[in-house]
Motif scaffolding. Structure first.
Motif, PDB file in Angstrom:
ATOM      1  N   ALA A   1       0.814  -1.220   0.000  1.00  7.69           N
ATOM      2  CA  ALA A   1       0.000   0.000   0.000  1.00  7.69           C
ATOM      3  C   ALA A   1       0.848   1.271   0.000  1.00  7.69           C
ATOM      4  CB  ALA A   1      -0.956   0.012   1.195  1.00  7.69           C
ATOM      5  N   LEU A   2       2.014   1.214   0.606  1.00 10.98           N
ATOM      6  CA  LEU A   2       2.891   2.388   0.640  1.00 10.98           C
ATOM      7  C   LEU A   2       3.769   2.379  -0.612  1.00 10.98           C
ATOM      8  CD1 LEU A   2       4.010   2.490   4.391  1.00 10.98           C
ATOM      9  CD2 LEU A   2       1.994   3.483   3.315  1.00 10.98           C
ATOM     10  N   GLN A   3       3.166   2.703  -1.739  1.00 11.07           N
ATOM     11  CA  GLN A   3       3.863   2.651  -3.022  1.00 11.07           C
ATOM     12  C   GLN A   3       4.606   3.933  -3.367  1.00 11.07           C
ATOM     13  OE1 GLN A   3       4.200   0.194  -5.507  1.00 11.07           O
ATOM     14  NE2 GLN A   3       3.635  -1.089  -3.793  1.00 11.07           N
ATOM     15  N   ASN A   4       4.269   5.028  -2.702  1.00 12.71           N
ATOM     16  CA  ASN A   4       4.938   6.288  -3.024  1.00 12.71           C
ATOM     17  C   ASN A   4       4.860   7.228  -1.831  1.00 12.71           C
ATOM     18  OD1 ASN A   4       2.421   7.859  -3.189  1.00 12.71           O
ATOM     19  ND2 ASN A   4       2.051   6.687  -5.059  1.00 12.71           N
ATOM     20  N   GLN A   5       5.580   8.320  -1.928  1.00 11.98           N
ATOM     21  CA  GLN A   5       5.656   9.266  -0.816  1.00 11.98           C
ATOM     22  C   GLN A   5       4.312   9.935  -0.543  1.00 11.98           C
ATOM     23  OE1 GLN A   5       8.505   9.477   1.033  1.00 11.98           O
ATOM     24  NE2 GLN A   5       7.173  10.575   2.443  1.00 11.98           N
ATOM     25  N   GLN A   6       3.505  10.124  -1.573  1.00 14.25           N
ATOM     26  CA  GLN A   6       2.194  10.747  -1.401  1.00 14.25           C
ATOM     27  C   GLN A   6       1.320   9.942  -0.433  1.00 14.25           C
ATOM     28  OE1 GLN A   6      -0.147  10.899  -4.995  1.00 14.25           O
ATOM     29  NE2 GLN A   6      -1.757  12.099  -4.053  1.00 14.25           N
ATOM     30  N   VAL A   7       1.345   8.630  -0.552  1.00 13.75           N
ATOM     31  CA  VAL A   7       0.548   7.771   0.332  1.00 13.75           C
ATOM     32  C   VAL A   7       1.049   7.905   1.767  1.00 13.75           C
ATOM     33  CG1 VAL A   7      -0.151   5.403   0.853  1.00 13.75           C
ATOM     34  CG2 VAL A   7       0.004   6.150  -1.529  1.00 13.75           C
ATOM     35  N   VAL A   8       2.358   7.829   1.953  1.00 13.53           N
ATOM     36  CA  VAL A   8       2.949   7.940   3.295  1.00 13.53           C
ATOM     37  C   VAL A   8       2.566   9.273   3.929  1.00 13.53           C
ATOM     38  CG1 VAL A   8       5.112   8.061   4.603  1.00 13.53           C
ATOM     39  CG2 VAL A   8       4.880   6.414   2.720  1.00 13.53           C
ATOM     40  N   ASP A   9       2.753  10.340   3.193  1.00 11.90           N
ATOM     41  CA  ASP A   9       2.447  11.677   3.729  1.00 11.90           C
ATOM     42  C   ASP A   9       0.975  11.808   4.081  1.00 11.90           C
ATOM     43  OD1 ASP A   9       5.119  12.294   3.311  1.00 11.90           O
ATOM     44  OD2 ASP A   9       4.749  13.430   1.468  1.00 11.90           O
ATOM     45  N   HIS A  10       0.109  11.299   3.225  1.00 15.76           N
ATOM     46  CA  HIS A  10      -1.333  11.378   3.470  1.00 15.76           C
ATOM     47  C   HIS A  10      -1.699  10.659   4.774  1.00 15.76           C
ATOM     48  CE1 HIS A  10      -5.620  11.585   2.577  1.00 15.76           C
ATOM     49  NE2 HIS A  10      -5.674  10.324   2.965  1.00 15.76           N
ATOM     50  N   LEU A  11      -1.172   9.470   4.961  1.00 14.39           N
ATOM     51  CA  LEU A  11      -1.505   8.698   6.161  1.00 14.39           C
ATOM     52  C   LEU A  11      -0.973   9.362   7.426  1.00 14.39           C
ATOM     53  CD1 LEU A  11      -0.997   5.073   4.840  1.00 14.39           C
ATOM     54  CD2 LEU A  11      -3.136   6.326   5.137  1.00 14.39           C
ATOM     55  N   LYS A  12       0.219   9.925   7.342  1.00 10.56           N
ATOM     56  CA  LYS A  12       0.792  10.579   8.515  1.00 10.56           C
ATOM     57  C   LYS A  12       0.044  11.856   8.882  1.00 10.56           C
ATOM     58  CE  LYS A  12       5.335  10.362   8.978  1.00 10.56           C
ATOM     59  NZ  LYS A  12       6.771  10.373   8.658  1.00 10.56           N
ATOM     60  N   VAL A  13      -0.578  12.499   7.911  1.00  7.68           N
ATOM     61  CA  VAL A  13      -1.404  13.676   8.195  1.00  7.68           C
ATOM     62  C   VAL A  13      -2.730  13.250   8.847  1.00  7.68           C
ATOM     63  CG1 VAL A  13      -2.799  15.482   7.079  1.00  7.68           C
ATOM     64  CG2 VAL A  13      -0.403  15.201   6.461  1.00  7.68           C
ATOM     65  N   ASN A  14      -3.224  12.081   8.461  1.00  8.48           N
ATOM     66  CA  ASN A  14      -4.531  11.616   8.917  1.00  8.48           C
ATOM     67  C   ASN A  14      -4.473  10.606  10.056  1.00  8.48           C
ATOM     68  OD1 ASN A  14      -6.682  12.804   7.036  1.00  8.48           O
ATOM     69  ND2 ASN A  14      -5.019  12.220   5.673  1.00  8.48           N
TER      70      ASN A  14
END
Length: 187
Positions: free
Chosen positions: A90-103
């Motif tokens: 699921a963590l395929q790119n930095q956008q996903v990581v950043d989104h989850l850490k914000v939420n």
């Protein structure tokens, strides 16, 4: 400790880690101990697509699967508060990581690769287990492919705010207790 802050925490705990690491097992135990709801992203995908993941990969390909995974993860991050077990990729790119850490909080469940290989080899529902002819790969070939895949994803896993090394604990209960202590210190 920060039990009060944890009770008022508005985000989710997202459990990441490689395939077969035990994310769902840990997630269910955390949800039970915290009296929170639990969602497994792979199960959400299977329910919404009305197919098991192996069939989604076979019928539509990995690119389609990853698009749906992102779509349903966005829905969960918007509409759900609780414990979410992510798929291994699921963590395929930095956008996903950043989104989850914000939420919410990202928790990485780290398991030795030799143990992962044993677990993957025991279950026949994972697409990576099979070669192009549909035959089960040798243990050595499987290990090498898992190693390469893990090395591509590790940079995303390692960005998690909380890290749990499974080899340091004797039981899922102990792992969950330590994870809760770390979560309380983080919120």
């Amino acid at each position: 400790m920060n039990t009060n802050r944890l009770n008022n925490f508005k985000g989710s705990i997202y459990i990441c880690g490689f395939m077969a690491s035990g994310k769902s097992t840990l997630g269910k135990k955390l949800a039970q101990k915290l009296d929170w709801e639990f969602r497994d992203l792979d199960t959400v995908i299977e329910e919404k697509e009305n197919k098991v993941i192996k069939d989604i990969f076979e019928d539509r390909g990995e690119e389609y699967f990853r698009e749906k995974e992102w779509e349903y993860l966005l829905e969960l991050s918007r509409d759900f508060k609780g414990i979410v077990s992510l798929g291994g990729g699921a963590l395929q790119n930095q956008q996903v990581v950043d989104h989850l850490k914000v939420n919410g909080i990202l928790l990485f469940l780290e398991v030795p690769l030799k143990e992962i290989t044993k677990r993957v080899a025991r279950r026949n529902h994972r697409p990576i287990l099979f070669d192009e002819e549909g035959e089960i790969k040798s243990r050595e070939q499987l290990f090498e492919e898992l190693k390469a895949l893990y090395s591509d994803r590790e940079k995303y896993y390692k960005q998690a705010e909380i890290n749990i090394h499974s080899s340091e604990y004797n039981s899922i209960k102990e792992m969950a207790d330590i994870a809760i202590d770390k979560i309380k210190r983080h919120v």
